[in-house]
Design a protein around this motif. Structure first.
Motif, short mmCIF file in Angstrom:
data_model
loop_
_atom_site.label_atom_id
_atom_site.label_comp_id
_atom_site.label_asym_id
_atom_site.label_seq_id
_atom_site.Cartn_x
_atom_site.Cartn_y
_atom_site.Cartn_z
N LEU A 234 3.19 24.57 0.72
CA LEU A 234 1.97 24.41 -0.07
C LEU A 234 1.88 23.02 -0.68
CD1 LEU A 234 1.89 27.89 -1.85
CD2 LEU A 234 0.37 27.11 -0.02
N ALA A 235 3.03 22.45 -1.01
CA ALA A 235 3.05 21.09 -1.59
C ALA A 235 2.72 20.04 -0.55
CB ALA A 235 4.42 20.81 -2.22
N GLN A 236 3.10 20.29 0.70
CA GLN A 236 2.99 19.25 1.72
C GLN A 236 1.56 18.73 1.92
OE1 GLN A 236 5.72 19.40 5.05
NE2 GLN A 236 4.03 19.12 6.47
N PRO A 237 0.54 19.58 2.08
CA PRO A 237 -0.81 19.02 2.26
C PRO A 237 -1.37 18.37 1.00
CG PRO A 237 -0.88 21.42 2.17
CD PRO A 237 0.57 21.03 2.25
N LEU A 238 -0.77 18.63 -0.15
CA LEU A 238 -1.19 17.96 -1.38
C LEU A 238 -0.56 16.59 -1.53
CD1 LEU A 238 -0.99 21.00 -3.85
CD2 LEU A 238 -3.01 20.12 -2.63
N LEU A 239 0.52 16.36 -0.81
CA LEU A 239 1.22 15.07 -0.86
C LEU A 239 1.01 14.24 0.40
CD1 LEU A 239 4.61 16.36 -2.35
CD2 LEU A 239 2.77 15.21 -3.58
N VAL A 240 0.85 14.90 1.52
CA VAL A 240 0.60 14.22 2.79
C VAL A 240 -0.85 14.54 3.18
CG1 VAL A 240 1.27 14.00 5.20
CG2 VAL A 240 3.01 14.43 3.47
N GLY B 153 0.80 -1.23 0.00
CA GLY B 153 0.00 0.00 0.00
C GLY B 153 0.82 1.27 0.00
N VAL B 154 2.10 1.18 -0.38
CA VAL B 154 2.95 2.37 -0.46
C VAL B 154 2.39 3.34 -1.50
CG1 VAL B 154 5.23 3.18 -1.18
CG2 VAL B 154 5.04 1.22 0.35
N LEU B 155 2.30 4.61 -1.14
CA LEU B 155 1.73 5.63 -2.02
C LEU B 155 2.84 6.53 -2.56
CD1 LEU B 155 -1.34 6.60 0.20
CD2 LEU B 155 -1.32 5.11 -1.81
N ALA C 74 3.32 17.48 -6.42
CA ALA C 74 4.63 17.03 -6.90
C ALA C 74 5.32 18.13 -7.71
CB ALA C 74 4.47 15.77 -7.74
N ALA C 75 4.54 18.86 -8.53
CA ALA C 75 5.12 19.95 -9.33
C ALA C 75 5.62 21.06 -8.41
CB ALA C 75 4.08 20.49 -10.30
N LEU C 76 4.85 21.39 -7.39
CA LEU C 76 5.29 22.41 -6.43
C LEU C 76 6.55 21.98 -5.70
CD1 LEU C 76 1.90 23.53 -4.83
CD2 LEU C 76 3.37 24.89 -6.32
N MET C 77 6.65 20.69 -5.38
CA MET C 77 7.84 20.18 -4.69
C MET C 77 9.08 20.33 -5.57
SD MET C 77 9.19 18.85 -2.01
CE MET C 77 7.84 18.18 -1.01
N VAL C 78 8.95 20.00 -6.86
CA VAL C 78 10.08 20.14 -7.78
C VAL C 78 10.51 21.61 -7.87
CG1 VAL C 78 10.81 19.93 -10.19
CG2 VAL C 78 9.54 18.06 -9.09
N CYS D 142 7.06 10.84 -2.39
CA CYS D 142 7.51 12.09 -3.02
C CYS D 142 7.81 13.14 -1.96
CB CYS D 142 6.45 12.59 -4.00
SG CYS D 142 6.86 14.14 -4.83
N TRP D 143 6.91 13.26 -0.96
CA TRP D 143 7.18 14.21 0.11
C TRP D 143 8.45 13.83 0.86
CZ3 TRP D 143 8.19 13.47 5.17
CH2 TRP D 143 8.42 14.63 5.91
N ALA D 144 8.59 12.55 1.24
CA ALA D 144 9.74 12.11 2.03
C ALA D 144 11.05 12.35 1.28
CB ALA D 144 9.60 10.64 2.39
N LEU D 145 11.08 12.02 0.00
CA LEU D 145 12.29 12.24 -0.79
C LEU D 145 12.56 13.72 -0.99
CD1 LEU D 145 11.85 9.41 -3.48
CD2 LEU D 145 13.41 9.44 -1.51
N GLY D 146 11.50 14.53 -1.11
CA GLY D 146 11.68 15.98 -1.21
C GLY D 146 12.26 16.56 0.06
N ALA D 147 11.78 16.09 1.21
CA ALA D 147 12.31 16.57 2.49
C ALA D 147 13.77 16.18 2.64
CB ALA D 147 11.47 16.02 3.64
N PHE D 148 14.11 14.96 2.22
CA PHE D 148 15.50 14.52 2.30
C PHE D 148 16.38 15.34 1.35
CE2 PHE D 148 19.07 11.86 0.99
CZ PHE D 148 19.59 11.52 2.22
N ALA D 149 15.88 15.61 0.13
CA ALA D 149 16.64 16.41 -0.83
C ALA D 149 16.86 17.81 -0.30
CB ALA D 149 15.91 16.46 -2.17
#
Length: 237
Positions: free
Chosen positions: A182-188, A47-49, A127-131, A54-61
């Protein structure tokens, strides 16, 4: 987050540990990310989403982009500091809402009661906002180099930086974190771990930036006042 140029030459100033502390090293956040992601994959299984990853990898980046500058900043010599109790609490709120709560959501089921559902277009927009956030975050640090500081501080031999992304924006780093928030509530998709990022960062932004600009006016005077006249805070003028 200031457009400043710092030098280490100051016989009267002290080296700064910054808001990250003098002893924190990169292995610690890396270990936390690995543990959180391992717990996430273990408990979710099939059930990995993708958008939560995307959020987790963005935070790490984001952490990876910033860390070399954290290390370099520790050698800076501080002449004046405005880091008070309010600054510490604001940083704590941002740390909790943009990192700790979403990491807790990823690693455990404890916040699942606050979940909500969004359409697929919203997650792709996140995802676009995160990039965009990571690109601007990288450019902001690259244009400042070793000159970056995480706190309200003035270093020796400052010079005003107005090139690169700072040509039209006085605070592109804040702009990048706004995009992240702004990206975070769209991904989490969780009211506690996702949506709180926006008011959490807004609190720091609206209370801290006026203090930062007053410090810049005290340091640079008319040069900064002119810069304010031809640039926007987080939106190009």
């Amino acid at each position: 987050m200031k457009p400043l140029h710092a030098s280490s030459d100051s016989s009267r100033a002290n080296a700064t540990a910054g808001v990250y502390g003098a002893r924190l090293r990169l292995w610690f956040p890396v270990l936390l990310f690995m543990l959180a992601l391992g717990a996430y994959v273990w408990r979710r299984g099939d059930g990995v989403l993708w958008y939560e990853l995307c959020w987790a990898l963005g935070a790490f980046a984001q952490a990876a982009i910033r860390w070399p500058h954290v290390e370099a900043n520790r050698a800076n010599q501080v002449q004046r500091s405005r880091v008070g109790r309010l600054e510490q609490w604001l940083m704590f709120v941002v740390f909790m809402t943009l990192l700790c709560l979403p990491m807790l959501f990823v690693a455990t089921p404890w916040l699942d009661r606050f979940n909500y559902v969004l359409p697929g277009q919203a997650t792709w927009a996140g995802a676009a906002l995160m990039v965009a956030s990571l690109w601007l975050f990288h450019r902001s640090h690259a244009d400042l180099g070793r000159q970056w500081s995480p706190s309200l501080e003035v270093h020796s031999e400052h010079a005003l930086i107005t090139h690169g992304v700072y040509r039209r924006l006085r605070h592109p780093m804040y702009a990048s974190i706004w995009l992240f928030a702004l990206a975070q509530p769209l991904l989490v998709h969780n009211w506690a771990a996702g949506a709180l990022a926006i008011p959490g960062f807004a609190l720091l932004y609206f209370l801290r930036v006026p203090q930062e600009e007053r410090l810049m006016l005290e340091t640079f005077g008319d040069a900064y006042r002119e810069y304010m006249g031809r640039s926007g805070r987080i939106w190009p003028r």
